[in-house]
Design a protein around this motif. Structure first.
Motif, PDB file in Angstrom:
ATOM      1  N   GLU A 107      25.821  35.339  33.639  1.00 47.45           N
ATOM      2  CA  GLU A 107      26.972  35.094  34.506  1.00 47.45           C
ATOM      3  C   GLU A 107      28.223  35.820  33.994  1.00 47.45           C
ATOM      4  OE1 GLU A 107      26.380  30.957  36.740  1.00 47.45           O
ATOM      5  OE2 GLU A 107      26.495  30.701  34.579  1.00 47.45           O
TER       6      GLU A 107
ATOM      7  N   LEU B 169      30.290  38.619  36.118  1.00 44.30           N
ATOM      8  CA  LEU B 169      31.735  38.529  36.321  1.00 44.30           C
ATOM      9  C   LEU B 169      32.408  39.849  35.969  1.00 44.30           C
ATOM     10  CD1 LEU B 169      34.384  36.985  36.861  1.00 44.30           C
ATOM     11  CD2 LEU B 169      34.325  36.255  34.466  1.00 44.30           C
TER      12      LEU B 169
ATOM     13  N   ASN C 243      31.730  42.424  38.566  1.00 50.42           N
ATOM     14  CA  ASN C 243      32.517  42.156  39.771  1.00 50.42           C
ATOM     15  C   ASN C 243      33.982  42.544  39.592  1.00 50.42           C
ATOM     16  OD1 ASN C 243      30.358  41.183  41.268  1.00 50.42           O
ATOM     17  ND2 ASN C 243      30.697  39.055  40.670  1.00 50.42           N
TER      18      ASN C 243
ATOM     19  N   PHE D 250      32.113  28.778  36.102  1.00 46.64           N
ATOM     20  CA  PHE D 250      30.645  28.836  36.124  1.00 46.64           C
ATOM     21  C   PHE D 250      30.073  28.213  34.855  1.00 46.64           C
ATOM     22  CE2 PHE D 250      31.976  33.158  34.721  1.00 46.64           C
ATOM     23  CZ  PHE D 250      31.342  33.240  33.483  1.00 46.64           C
TER      24      PHE D 250
ATOM     25  N   VAL E 140      38.767  38.073  41.341  1.00 42.81           N
ATOM     26  CA  VAL E 140      37.382  37.708  41.671  1.00 42.81           C
ATOM     27  C   VAL E 140      37.267  36.205  41.903  1.00 42.81           C
ATOM     28  CG1 VAL E 140      35.018  37.627  40.782  1.00 42.81           C
ATOM     29  CG2 VAL E 140      36.394  39.691  40.457  1.00 42.81           C
ATOM     30  N   LEU E 141      37.887  35.412  41.027  1.00 43.72           N
ATOM     31  CA  LEU E 141      37.797  33.958  41.141  1.00 43.72           C
ATOM     32  C   LEU E 141      38.462  33.444  42.411  1.00 43.72           C
ATOM     33  CD1 LEU E 141      38.495  32.794  37.465  1.00 43.72           C
ATOM     34  CD2 LEU E 141      36.292  33.123  38.604  1.00 43.72           C
TER      35      LEU E 141
ATOM     36  N   LYS F 293      36.023  33.466  45.170  1.00 46.45           N
ATOM     37  CA  LYS F 293      34.792  32.690  44.995  1.00 46.45           C
ATOM     38  C   LYS F 293      34.756  31.506  45.957  1.00 46.45           C
ATOM     39  CE  LYS F 293      31.894  30.834  41.326  1.00 46.45           C
ATOM     40  NZ  LYS F 293      31.822  30.493  39.901  1.00 46.45           N
ATOM     41  N   ASN F 294      33.635  31.351  46.624  1.00 44.92           N
ATOM     42  CA  ASN F 294      33.424  30.243  47.569  1.00 44.92           C
ATOM     43  C   ASN F 294      34.398  30.249  48.740  1.00 44.92           C
ATOM     44  OD1 ASN F 294      31.319  29.174  45.962  1.00 44.92           O
ATOM     45  ND2 ASN F 294      32.815  28.168  44.648  1.00 44.92           N
TER      46      ASN F 294
ATOM     47  N   ASN G  78      34.844  39.493  48.833  1.00 48.07           N
ATOM     48  CA  ASN G  78      34.553  39.907  47.464  1.00 48.07           C
ATOM     49  C   ASN G  78      35.731  39.728  46.524  1.00 48.07           C
ATOM     50  OD1 ASN G  78      31.881  40.696  47.919  1.00 48.07           O
ATOM     51  ND2 ASN G  78      32.536  42.663  48.748  1.00 48.07           N
ATOM     52  N   LYS G  79      36.941  40.024  47.001  1.00 44.11           N
ATOM     53  CA  LYS G  79      38.124  39.956  46.149  1.00 44.11           C
ATOM     54  C   LYS G  79      39.300  39.431  46.968  1.00 44.11           C
ATOM     55  CE  LYS G  79      36.051  42.653  42.956  1.00 44.11           C
ATOM     56  NZ  LYS G  79      34.758  42.821  43.634  1.00 44.11           N
TER      57      LYS G  79
END
Length: 285
Positions: free
Chosen positions: A17, A21, A24, A89, A207-208, A211-212, A281-282
């Protein structure tokens, strides 16, 4: 130019992971299999693959500058290290567990008992906080087997799904702490390396942020723009574009994936049609 030395776990889920990261974040990791140190061609960092338990000490000593590591390990090792970013994560918890046959699941069960663990400092802190006395057996390998061979009355270990405990005839009774992967840094960074870390953290946050989350597009009656905007959780405000069809508009926004099903019915009731969901994605803020 200096390179930021970043440590990640040598193998396992946290390793995979962590690499995902970094990739990404646009960091090109050329290889790395069976290597302990890897250079990166398009960003000023150097990746070191290290044994998980050694990382906190290397951070404190400044041998590595930053690391992606489990917060539970930093708490256990009690080192002078700063957490820069929580990464969301590799979630887990450090828990006490006992044989399934034991009926008493209270904390009192552990009074004057034997506890096998790889987290002695965490257990001592917990016992002291709860005014309990217990004998701690430090084990570096498979802690779960200890009660079955008569070494301990219970264990303290990291738990993710709980399947390993179940297979070994154990049940989780007390959660000592919850943990996730974090980006941590040494307190010995030079100003130049702090600047590189700032750039890296910016990429990680981008990136974070995505996420989701999902990008949502829909066609809506123009007179419903205000109502639908109030239903949607958005970054600031939705984007609204007029359609060729009179009285209709296209509304674009961002929605959290776990909120989608709670909102979708309200959108339909308010007249939204042709709803599209697109991965993100970002997100740069």
């Amino acid at each position: 130019m200096s390179k930021l030395k970043i440590a990640i776990q040598k193998a396992g889920r946290l390793n995979e992971e962590s690499i995902e990261l970094l990739k990404n974040c646009g960091i090109r990791i050329e290889n790395g299999k069976d290597q302990l140190k890897v250079s990166v061609s398009n960003f000023p960092i150097e990746i070191l693959y290290l044994r998980n338990g050694d990382i906190p000490q290397y951070l404190e000593d400044g041998v590595v500058d930053v690391a992606i590591v489990g917060e539970n390990l930093l708490i256990e090792k009690q080192k002078d290290i700063t957490i820069v970013e929580r990464l969301g994560f590799s979630p887990c918890r450090v828990s006490l567990a006992i044989p399934k046959s034991v009926q008493d699941e209270s904390l009192v069960y552990f009074q004057n008992k034997r506890i096998a663990t790889s987290y002695p400092n965490t257990v001592r802190t917990f016992l002291k906080k709860n005014n309990l006395e217990a004998e701690i057996h430090v084990i570096s390998g498979s802690v779960e087997i200890a009660p079955n061979i008569g070494l301990a009355d219970g264990i303290c270990d990291i738990v993710s799904s709980g399947s390993t405990l179940f297979k070994n005839g154990l049940k989780e009774t007390q959660v000592l702490l919850k943990s996730e992967a974090v980006l941590a840094k040494s307190k010995l960074l030079t100003p130049e390396k702090e600047e590189i870390l700032k750039r890296l953290t910016f990429r990680i946050q981008t990136v974070l942020n995505a996420k989701n989350t999902q990008y949502i597009l829909m066609n809506i009656p123009t007179n419903k723009i205000a109502e639908i905007s109030n239903v949607l959780p958005v970054l600031k405000s939705p984007t609204v574009l007029p359609l060729a069809k009179e009285g209709w508009s296209s509304l674009h926004s961002v929605i959290k994936e776990d909120e989608f099903w709670e909102v979708i019915e309200q959108l339909k009731i308010l007249g939204a049609e042709d709803i599209l969901i697109v991965p993100i994605n970002k997100i740069v803020r």
